[in-house]
Design an enzyme around this catalytic site. Structure first.
Site, PDB file in Angstrom:
ATOM      1  CD  GLU A  54      -5.756   4.492  -0.981  1.00  0.00           C
ATOM      2  OE1 GLU A  54      -5.887   4.870   0.187  1.00  0.00           O
ATOM      3  OE2 GLU A  54      -6.675   3.944  -1.614  1.00  0.00           O
ATOM      4  CE1 TYR A 101      -3.626   2.639   1.079  1.00  0.00           C
ATOM      5  CE2 TYR A 101      -1.707   3.633   2.118  1.00  0.00           C
ATOM      6  CZ  TYR A 101      -3.005   3.738   1.658  1.00  0.00           C
ATOM      7  OH  TYR A 101      -3.677   4.933   1.767  1.00  0.00           O
TER       8      TYR A 101
END
Ligand code: GDP
Ligand code: MN
Length: 380
Positions: free
Chosen positions: A189, A101
Site C-alpha cells: 500500500e 492512494y
C-alpha cells in the site's frame, strides 16, 4: 509479517519504485547526522507499525539541523496508539502537489487480487471507502494472467488522477504489482502516492505485509523477522508451539483445529461476547498441550472466562478429558471454564470430567450453549 515503512521503501526500491532517499536511526544525534548527509529539508518519521502517524505528531518536516534535533527528540519515545517510537526514518522532504492512494491485496472471496487506486489519498482508505466509495477505482487481477498493461492504463484512467500523473502512476503500479507478486506480499500500500510540484509520481509512504508462508523462498526476510514487535501473549504462545492470535476481548478460547477455533471466535461474537484470542491446539490435546494453552490464556489479564471447545477425532474425548484434568491441576486458574466436548468418545470424556464439575467448571453439550454461558460468565 508487517514491515516498517523504511523496510517497505527499501523493498520498493528494489523494484525501481521511486522513494525518497533516507536513513533509519535510533537516536537524536544520529538523526541530525543523517539529515546533514541527506540535505535539508528532511522529514522526520516515526517508525511504528500503525497508521495515522502524521496526525499523532509522528511526522515532522525539518528545514535545518536545529529543527531536526527538536523533532527527533519530540518523536523518539512518543506513544502512538500504544506503540512507543524507538526508531526514526529521516528522508529528503518532497514538495507535494497532490496525494493519491494505491494498493494491491488479496480478495479471498473473488479468488483474485484486488487493486485499489484513488485520487483521494493521504487520509485513511477506510474513511474514503465509507464516505466516498466511488472515489476508489478497483480492479480485480487474475493471478494467472497478471496485471496487463491495458488493464493498468484503464484502471488509472478510471481513477481520474491529474492527467499529469497518468504515465507515472501506470509505471509505479506496474512495478508495485511486480513487487506484490515476486515478494509474496499479502498487501502493498502506498498512501500517499504523490504527484510532486515538478510533475513526478513518487511513493511517500509504504505499508507492506509479507506472507509468512513464503519465508522459505526469501531467506533475506530473516532480517525483517528479527525486527518484528510481537504481542507478548503471541510470543509466549509461539514458544509453546501453539497457533495463537491475540484479540482484545474477555473470553479466552481454546479449540482443536483452526476451523473450529475460528468458528468458536465467531459464535462467541455472535452471542454478544468478545473473544480474547484465537487458539488452535491442533490435533493433540494431551496434558502438556492443554497446560501450555491454559497458561497462555490465564496470563492475559483481560480474560474473564475460558471456553474450551474440542471435537474429538483422532484425539479421543477421554484423552482430552484426562488432558484437561491434568492441566487444571498444574495451572492456577481463577477464571471460570466452560467445556464443550463432542465427537469420538465424548461420553467417556464427559464421565471423566463429571466429578470435577462446579461453578468454576461447567460442561455444555452444544457449542451455542457453551458460547452463551461463557459470555454470561465473562460479563458477570
Ligand atoms: P501516516 O500518517 O502514518 O500515514 O504517514 P505518512 O508517511 O503517510 O505521512 C503523513 C502525511 O505527512 C502525508 O500524507 C503528507 O501529507 C505528510 N508528509 C509526509 N512526507 C512528506 C514530505 O516529504 N513533504 C511534505 N510536504 N509532506 C509530507
Ligand atoms: Mn500514510
Amino acid at each position: 509479517m508487517d514491515l516498517y515503512e523504511y523496510q517497505g521503501k527499501q523493498l520498493f526500491a528494489r523494484y525501481d519504485i521511486p522513494v525518497s532517499n533516507g536513513e533509519a536511526v535510533e537516536s537524536v544525534d544520529a538523526a541530525v547526522a543523517a539529515a546533514d548527509r541527506i540535505g535539508y529539508p528532511v522529514v522526520v518519521k516515526a517508525q511504528v507499525q500503525v497508521g495515522g502517524r502524521g496526525k499523532a505528531g509522528g511526522i515532522k518536516l525539518a528545514s535545518n539541523a536545529d529543527e531536526c534535533r527538536q523533532y527527533a527528540d519530540d518523536i523518539l519515545g512518543l506513544d502512538i496508539k500504544g506503540h512507543v517510537v524507538a526508531l526514526l526514518w529521516i528522508e529528503t522532504a518532497s514538495d507535494i502537489s497532490e496525494e493519491y492512494y494505491a494498493s494491491f491485496t488479496l480478495d479471498r472471496s473473488a479468488k483474485k487480487h484486488l487493486g485499489m487506486l484513488s485520487a483521494a489519498g493521504g487520509v485513511e482508505i477506510e474513511q474514503v471507502a465509507e464516505e466516498n466509495p466511488e472515489a476508489i477505482a478497483r480492479i480485480w487481477v487474475d493471478p494467472v494472467d497478471g496485471l496487463t498493461p491495458e488493464q493498468c492504463r484503464a484502471w488509472v484512467e478510471e481513477a481520474q488522477l491529474n492527467p499529469a500523473a497518468t504515465e507515472g502512476a501506470i509505471d509505479i503500479l506496474t512495478k508495485l504489482w511486480r513487487c506484490y507478486v515476486d515478494a509474496d506480499a499479502d498487501l502493498v500500500e502506498i498512501n500517499p502516492l504523490i504527484l510532486t510540484t515538478d510533475g513526478r509520481v513518487h511513493a511517500l509512504d509504504a505499508k507492506v505485509t509479507l506472507d509468512d508462508s513464503s519465508l522459505f523462498r526469501h531467506p533475506d526476510y530473516e532480517t525483517y523477522d528479527a525486527t518484528q514487535v510481537r504481542d507478548a501473549r503471541e510470543t509466549a504462545a509461539h514458544e509453546k508451539g501453539l497457533q495463537y492470535v491475540g484479540l482484545d476481548g474477555s473470553v479466552g478460547i481454546i479449540a482443536n483445529g483452526a476451523g473450529l477455533a475460528m468458528s468458536t471466535v465467531d459464535i462467541v461474537s455472535q452471542v454478544g461476547g468478545s473473544p480474547a484470542n484465537f487458539l488452535d491446539i491442533g490435533g493433540g490435546a494431551n496434558a502438556d498441550v492443554m497446560t501450555g494453552a491454559l497458561e497462555v490464556i490465564t496470563n492475559d489479564p483481560n480474560v474473564r472466562a475460558i471456553f474450551i471447545n474440542i471435537f474429538g477425532g483422532i484425539t479421543k474425548g477421554d484423552e482430552v478429558a484426562n488432558g484437561i484434568i491434568a492441566a487444571l491441576d498444574r495451572v492456577d486458574i481463577k477464571a471460570p471454564i466452560v467445556i464443550r466436548l463432542d465427537g469420538t468418545n465424548a461420553e467417556e470424556g464427559h464421565a471423566i470430567l463429571a466429578p470435577r464439575v462446579s461453578d468454576q467448571l461447567r460442561i455444555e453439550s452444544t457449542m451455542l450453549d457453551a458460547a452463551r454461558v461463557v459470555t454470561e460468565l465473562a460479563k458477570a
